[in-house]
Scaffold this motif. Structure first.
Motif, short mmCIF file in Angstrom:
data_model
loop_
_atom_site.label_atom_id
_atom_site.label_comp_id
_atom_site.label_asym_id
_atom_site.label_seq_id
_atom_site.Cartn_x
_atom_site.Cartn_y
_atom_site.Cartn_z
N ALA A 15 44.16 30.80 31.04
CA ALA A 15 42.16 30.66 31.79
C ALA A 15 42.32 31.59 33.39
O ALA A 15 41.69 31.77 33.78
N ALA A 16 42.62 30.07 34.27
CA ALA A 16 43.29 29.90 35.33
C ALA A 16 43.80 31.01 35.71
O ALA A 16 43.13 31.49 37.04
N CYS A 17 44.72 32.25 35.61
CA CYS A 17 45.30 32.94 35.29
C CYS A 17 44.63 34.57 34.98
O CYS A 17 44.56 34.93 36.32
N ASN A 18 43.98 34.47 34.66
CA ASN A 18 42.39 35.30 34.43
C ASN A 18 41.66 35.30 35.15
O ASN A 18 40.81 36.32 36.23
N THR A 19 41.20 33.62 35.44
CA THR A 19 40.43 33.41 37.03
C THR A 19 40.72 33.94 38.10
O THR A 19 39.84 34.69 38.97
N MET A 20 41.96 34.14 38.19
CA MET A 20 42.96 34.41 39.72
C MET A 20 42.62 35.47 39.72
O MET A 20 43.04 36.11 40.69
N GLY A 22 40.74 37.64 38.51
CA GLY A 22 40.12 38.37 39.18
C GLY A 22 38.98 38.04 40.18
O GLY A 22 38.41 39.03 41.33
N MET A 23 39.78 36.77 40.80
CA MET A 23 39.28 36.32 42.35
C MET A 23 39.86 37.24 43.64
O MET A 23 39.54 37.87 44.72
N GLN A 25 40.73 40.11 42.62
CA GLN A 25 40.21 41.82 43.00
C GLN A 25 38.93 42.15 44.01
O GLN A 25 38.63 42.91 44.29
N ASP A 26 38.36 40.56 43.45
CA ASP A 26 37.39 40.90 44.48
C ASP A 26 37.38 40.49 46.15
O ASP A 26 36.76 41.13 47.13
#
Length: 45
Positions: A15-20, A22-23, A25-26
Motif C-alpha cells: 500500500a505504501a508503494c502505491n501511495t508513493m 501516486g505522490m 505522479q503528482d
C-alpha cells in the motif's frame, strides 16, 4: 501468529508503494505545470 504479522506487513508495504507512486505522479505533474508557466512567461518577454 508470525504468518499473520508477515501478511499484514507485506500488505502495508505494498500500500505504501502505491501511495508513493501516486505522490510521484503528482509531483511530476506539478513540475510540468511550473515548466509550462515558465515557458509561457519566457515567450511573453
Amino acid at each position: 501468529m508470525k504468518t499473520a504479522a508477515a501478511v499484514i506487513l507485506t500488505t502495508l508495504l505494498l500500500a505504501a508503494c502505491n501511495t508513493m507512486a501516486g505522490m510521484g505522479q503528482d509531483v511530476k505533474a506539478a513540475g510540468q505545470g511550473v515548466t509550462k508557466a515558465a515557458d509561457d512567461v519566457k515567450e511573453k518577454m
